[in-house]
Design an enzyme around this catalytic site. Structure first.
Site, PDB file in Angstrom:
ATOM      1  N   ASP A 294       0.855  -1.190   0.000  1.00  0.00           N
ATOM      2  CA  ASP A 294       0.000   0.000   0.000  1.00  0.00           C
ATOM      3  C   ASP A 294       0.886   1.234   0.000  1.00  0.00           C
ATOM      4  OD1 ASP A 294      -2.313  -1.420   0.019  1.00  0.00           O
ATOM      5  OD2 ASP A 294      -2.576  -1.371   2.184  1.00  0.00           O
TER       6      ASP A 294
ATOM      7  N   ASP B 105     -13.866  -6.960  -5.879  1.00  0.00           N
ATOM      8  CA  ASP B 105     -14.104  -7.170  -4.445  1.00  0.00           C
ATOM      9  C   ASP B 105     -15.506  -7.750  -4.307  1.00  0.00           C
ATOM     10  OD1 ASP B 105     -11.684  -5.943  -4.028  1.00  0.00           O
ATOM     11  OD2 ASP B 105     -12.532  -4.003  -3.470  1.00  0.00           O
TER      12      ASP B 105
END
Length: 253
Positions: free
Chosen positions: A11, A130
């Site tokens: 990230d 997702d």
């Protein structure tokens, strides 16, 4: 048979890796270039950089970072997060990203998948999906898992392949961050629906979980914290998988 891939996810916020890492031998574990280089040296097959910087004005930082990473790393790397249009995707690829990962933008503008694929080839487009269970059905969510699109996972998987995607990054929202194992039920559900490679994401906690994902039909398995905090050693993981009959790349280990 193609080797199964192990992918590390980083990230990145304002050009720095966040969520912490635990590598004492790195001068600066917040530097994506150094961390990426380190991962490529210890046997990770691919890297995913997820830009979690919300603001558009920070895009320049990501472009510069992609350029630096491309110069230093000899394994494929994907950039995702905040890619809402063709221009951004195009700039990232031209600066050196091997692939771009699109999620919410793909749902809201499916022609974006085709546009990137036709310009740079399908191999450059990863569609991140997702999904989670809602009333017994796998549903597609956007906006970091916050918005139920009302789209069935099965329908979206078929559509992204038709539109020209080269890979599917499948994240189980139910499993993400739990370390309780990949969602093998979801992987098995998606596998017969598409010929595209499936990257399993969400739930890695131990080596057995990677094996389970591959046995369920995943082509690659992505993880973050288990690598960042050295809970799983990449070399040991690959040796474990090989011992259990999984074809993995061991050169350079």
């Amino acid at each position: 048979m193609l080797a199964k891939r192990i992918i590390a996810c980083l990230d990145v916020k304002d050009g720095r890796v966040v969520k912490g890492t635990n590598f004492e031998n790195l001068r600066d574990s917040g530097d994506p270039v150094e961390l990426g280089k380190f991962y490529s040296e210890i046997g990770i097959d691919e890297l995913v950089f997820l830009d979690i910087t919300a603001s558009v004005e920070k895009r320049k930082t990501m472009l510069e970072l992609v350029e630096k990473v491309a110069e230093q790393i000899d394994i494929p790397f994907t950039v995702g997060g905040g890619i809402h249009d063709f221009e951004t995707a195009s700039e990232l690829i031209l600066r050196g990203a091997d692939k771009v990962s699109i999620n919410t933008a793909a749902v809201e503008n499916p022609s974006l998948i085709t546009q990137i694929a036709q310009t740079f080839g399908s191999q450059a487009v990863v569609v991140a999906i997702d999904a989670k269970r809602v009333d017994g059905e796998f549903m597609v969510f956007t906006y970091s898992g916050k918005k139920n699109t009302g789209i069935l996972l099965r329908d979206w998987v078929v559509e992204v392949e038709k539109r020209g995607a080269g890979e599917i990054l499948l994240t189980s929202i139910d499993r993400d961050g739990t370390k309780s194992g990949y969602d093998t039920e979801m992987i098995r559900f998606v596998r017969p629906l598409t010929t595209l490679p499936i990257i399993a994401s969400g739930g890695a906690g131990k080596m057995e979980h990677f094996l389970e994902a591959f046995l369920a039909g995943a082509d690659a398995a992505l993880a973050a914290s288990v690598f960042h905090f050295r809970e799983i050693d990449v070399r040991e993981l690959k040796e474990y998988l090989k011992k259990h009959g999984v074809n993995v790349r061991l050169e350079g280990l």
